[in-house]
Design a protein around this motif. Structure first.
Motif, mmCIF file in Angstrom:
data_model
loop_
_atom_site.group_PDB
_atom_site.id
_atom_site.type_symbol
_atom_site.label_atom_id
_atom_site.label_comp_id
_atom_site.label_asym_id
_atom_site.label_seq_id
_atom_site.Cartn_x
_atom_site.Cartn_y
_atom_site.Cartn_z
ATOM 1 N N PRO A 23 0.803 -1.228 0.000
ATOM 2 C CA PRO A 23 0.000 0.000 0.000
ATOM 3 C C PRO A 23 0.833 1.273 0.000
ATOM 4 C CG PRO A 23 0.051 -0.934 2.200
ATOM 5 C CD PRO A 23 0.715 -1.931 1.296
ATOM 6 N N THR A 24 2.120 1.159 0.335
ATOM 7 C CA THR A 24 2.914 2.384 0.449
ATOM 8 C C THR A 24 4.064 2.431 -0.556
ATOM 9 O OG1 THR A 24 4.391 1.431 2.109
ATOM 10 C CG2 THR A 24 2.410 2.522 2.915
ATOM 11 N N THR A 25 4.158 1.412 -1.402
ATOM 12 C CA THR A 25 5.321 1.294 -2.282
ATOM 13 C C THR A 25 5.445 2.468 -3.247
ATOM 14 O OG1 THR A 25 5.210 -1.089 -2.064
ATOM 15 C CG2 THR A 25 6.458 -0.260 -3.944
ATOM 16 N N ALA A 26 4.301 3.006 -3.675
ATOM 17 C CA ALA A 26 4.349 4.097 -4.651
ATOM 18 C C ALA A 26 4.500 5.470 -3.997
ATOM 19 C CB ALA A 26 3.081 4.065 -5.507
ATOM 20 N N LEU A 27 4.607 5.502 -2.662
ATOM 21 C CA LEU A 27 4.595 6.785 -1.953
ATOM 22 C C LEU A 27 5.987 7.142 -1.431
ATOM 23 C CD1 LEU A 27 1.390 6.030 0.151
ATOM 24 C CD2 LEU A 27 1.528 7.276 -2.022
ATOM 25 N N ASP A 28 6.223 8.442 -1.219
ATOM 26 C CA ASP A 28 7.539 8.777 -0.665
ATOM 27 C C ASP A 28 7.561 8.523 0.848
ATOM 28 O OD1 ASP A 28 6.788 11.194 0.709
ATOM 29 O OD2 ASP A 28 6.703 12.156 -1.258
ATOM 30 N N VAL A 29 8.783 8.501 1.399
ATOM 31 C CA VAL A 29 8.998 7.927 2.731
ATOM 32 C C VAL A 29 8.112 8.533 3.829
ATOM 33 C CG1 VAL A 29 10.739 7.464 4.507
ATOM 34 C CG2 VAL A 29 11.350 7.337 2.107
ATOM 35 N N THR A 30 7.981 9.873 3.850
ATOM 36 C CA THR A 30 7.179 10.473 4.929
ATOM 37 C C THR A 30 5.707 10.105 4.788
ATOM 38 O OG1 THR A 30 7.431 12.480 3.604
ATOM 39 C CG2 THR A 30 8.461 12.458 5.779
ATOM 40 N N VAL A 31 5.207 10.077 3.554
ATOM 41 C CA VAL A 31 3.801 9.724 3.336
ATOM 42 C C VAL A 31 3.583 8.241 3.664
ATOM 43 C CG1 VAL A 31 1.905 9.727 1.679
ATOM 44 C CG2 VAL A 31 3.623 11.515 1.583
ATOM 45 N N GLN A 32 4.577 7.416 3.322
ATOM 46 C CA GLN A 32 4.531 5.995 3.683
ATOM 47 C C GLN A 32 4.266 5.823 5.155
ATOM 48 O OE1 GLN A 32 7.834 3.418 2.844
ATOM 49 N NE2 GLN A 32 7.829 3.893 0.666
ATOM 50 N N ALA A 33 5.036 6.559 5.957
ATOM 51 C CA ALA A 33 4.925 6.430 7.414
ATOM 52 C C ALA A 33 3.526 6.824 7.878
ATOM 53 C CB ALA A 33 5.983 7.287 8.094
ATOM 54 N N GLN A 34 2.965 7.866 7.263
ATOM 55 C CA GLN A 34 1.622 8.308 7.652
ATOM 56 C C GLN A 34 0.564 7.259 7.317
ATOM 57 O OE1 GLN A 34 1.314 11.968 5.469
ATOM 58 N NE2 GLN A 34 2.918 12.965 6.676
ATOM 59 N N ILE A 35 0.704 6.634 6.162
ATOM 60 C CA ILE A 35 -0.280 5.621 5.769
ATOM 61 C C ILE A 35 -0.164 4.384 6.676
ATOM 62 C CG2 ILE A 35 -0.983 4.042 3.892
ATOM 63 C CD1 ILE A 35 -1.875 6.921 3.381
ATOM 64 N N LEU A 36 1.073 4.038 7.034
ATOM 65 C CA LEU A 36 1.261 2.902 7.936
ATOM 66 C C LEU A 36 0.666 3.194 9.310
ATOM 67 C CD1 LEU A 36 4.858 1.818 6.927
ATOM 68 C CD2 LEU A 36 2.719 0.609 6.451
ATOM 69 N N ASP A 37 0.872 4.418 9.791
ATOM 70 C CA ASP A 37 0.250 4.816 11.060
ATOM 71 C C ASP A 37 -1.258 4.681 10.981
ATOM 72 O OD1 ASP A 37 2.638 5.401 12.199
ATOM 73 O OD2 ASP A 37 2.482 7.588 11.992
ATOM 74 N N LEU A 38 -1.795 5.110 9.851
ATOM 75 C CA LEU A 38 -3.244 5.059 9.662
ATOM 76 C C LEU A 38 -3.744 3.611 9.691
ATOM 77 C CD1 LEU A 38 -5.943 6.468 8.964
ATOM 78 C CD2 LEU A 38 -5.311 6.255 6.559
ATOM 79 N N LEU A 39 -3.040 2.716 8.992
ATOM 80 C CA LEU A 39 -3.447 1.309 8.986
ATOM 81 C C LEU A 39 -3.402 0.728 10.401
ATOM 82 C CD1 LEU A 39 -1.767 0.011 5.706
ATOM 83 C CD2 LEU A 39 -4.232 0.147 6.154
ATOM 84 N N ALA A 40 -2.355 1.082 11.135
ATOM 85 C CA ALA A 40 -2.234 0.590 12.513
ATOM 86 C C ALA A 40 -3.376 1.127 13.375
ATOM 87 C CB ALA A 40 -0.876 0.988 13.084
ATOM 88 N N GLU A 41 -3.703 2.395 13.162
ATOM 89 C CA GLU A 41 -4.777 3.031 13.939
ATOM 90 C C GLU A 41 -6.126 2.366 13.645
ATOM 91 O OE1 GLU A 41 -5.063 7.313 13.232
ATOM 92 O OE2 GLU A 41 -7.232 7.137 13.439
ATOM 93 N N ILE A 42 -6.375 2.107 12.365
ATOM 94 C CA ILE A 42 -7.637 1.492 11.963
ATOM 95 C C ILE A 42 -7.780 0.102 12.545
ATOM 96 C CG2 ILE A 42 -8.658 0.392 9.919
ATOM 97 C CD1 ILE A 42 -7.876 3.090 8.525
ATOM 98 N N ARG A 43 -6.691 -0.611 12.522
ATOM 99 C CA ARG A 43 -6.708 -1.956 13.072
ATOM 100 C C ARG A 43 -7.032 -1.905 14.572
ATOM 101 N NH1 ARG A 43 -1.518 -4.592 15.076
ATOM 102 N NH2 ARG A 43 -2.491 -6.286 16.203
ATOM 103 N N ARG A 44 -6.417 -0.968 15.260
ATOM 104 C CA ARG A 44 -6.683 -0.787 16.691
ATOM 105 C C ARG A 44 -8.144 -0.430 16.941
ATOM 106 N NH1 ARG A 44 -2.266 2.452 17.162
ATOM 107 N NH2 ARG A 44 -3.610 4.277 17.120
#
Ligand code: ADP
Ligand code: MG
Length: 280
Positions: free
Chosen positions: A184-205
């Motif tokens: 899900p983050t492969t096409a994104l630059d590093v800072t945006v990647q981190a934000q999307i990963l945070d979001l996925l973790a948050e949603i899962r929680r």
């Protein structure tokens, strides 16, 4: 008594193609469990069979692919379901986030219409108005600012990261039990990647949905996954808790993947260098 049954149970999953050169197996007798509310990272280099695994679970393998083995979602065997029943599973219980949100979004419709229609397709008796409200709420939950206005914008009016948020909003509105995110983050630059990963973790929680996060990059799963499956050329080379795989990898291949992960210090150093290099 608590329910000990895993949310997803995969056994002996094999995906093969018959090509001119003969039969090739791209996923070989794969087996793993995903606990309820758990987050599983599937990691491996390009071509290792990660996407074929996720498509096999979704029942969306390309034409010509042969699938054998067992995939149980909450005790229901998916491999023997009819296409119609599988469609209901996809809309209702398993949702997928792909690498490139542009390929899954229609350029001619607003994002709001697309979220709303995806939602309506699986709910009977929902009005357009209600579905629009669901779309706005879902966009708010993925932290898209000004969602009530942005809901009427077209995909091209969003940045790559924001489009991925739209895709995640779409999956959220379906209230799935399982979210599969393939690179899900492969096409994104590093800072945006981190934000999307945070979001996925948050949603899962927040939702308690199970998550399968697929990536070629071990660094990506390190923050999000509690279990890790490492694949190579269709084989499962190693699986364990994230802690175990990161601190004490069993396979040389996993060690090689770990070596490819830049140290956090290096990344910070790199960001600093970039930030301080003013154009002259
Ligand atoms: N239609 C197909 N026919 C034959 N082989 C295929 C087909 N689609 C994919 N493959 C092969 O399956 C293997 C696994 O692909 P994939 O699951 O997409 O890898 P990953 O997602 O880990 O990069 C690759 O070697 C790929 O070339
Ligand atoms: Mg892939």
């Amino acid at each position: 008594m608590t329910d000990q049954r895993p949310l997803l149970r995969v056994r002996d999953l094999t995906v093969g193609f018959t090509t001119a050169a003969g039969r090739v197996e791209v996923v070989k007798r794969l087996g793993f469990d995903l606990a309820r509310g758990g987050a599983l990272g599937i990691v491996g280099e390009s071509g290792s069979g990660k996407s074929m695994t996720s498509l096999a679970i979704m029942g969306l393998l390309p034409k010509g692919a042969e699938r054998t083995g067992s995939i149980e979602l909450d005790g229901t065997e998916l491999t023997t379901l009819r296409e119609r029943q599988m469609q209901a599973v996809r809309g209702d219980r398993i949702a997928m986030v792909f690498q490139d949100p542009l390929s899954s979004l229609n350029p001619y419709y607003t994002v709001g219409t697309q979220i709303a229609e995806a939602y309506r397709a699986h709910r009977t008796g929902v009005t357009r108005r209600q579905a629009r409200k669901v779309a706005i709420e879902a966009m708010e939950r993925v932290h898209i600012k000004d969602a009530a206005r942005r809901v009427d914008h077209y995909p091209h009016q969003f940045s790559g990261g924001m489009r991925q948020r739209v895709m995640i909003a779409m999956t959220l509105s379906m209230e799935p039990d399982l979210i599969i995110a393939d690179e899900p983050t492969t096409a994104l630059d590093v800072t945006v990647q981190a934000q999307i990963l945070d979001l996925l973790a948050e949603i899962r929680r927040d939702t308690g949905a199970g998550l399968i996060l697929i990536t070629h990059d071990l660094a990506v799963v390190s923050e999000v996954a509690d279990h890790i499956v490492v694949m190579r050329e269709g084989d499962l080379v190693e699986q364990g808790t994230a802690e175990q795989v990161f601190s004490d990898p069993r396979a040389d291949y996993t060690r090689m993947l770990l070596d490819a992960v830049p140290r956090i210090d290096d990344e910070i150093g790199l960001l600093r260098t970039t930030a301080t290099e003013e154009p002259r």
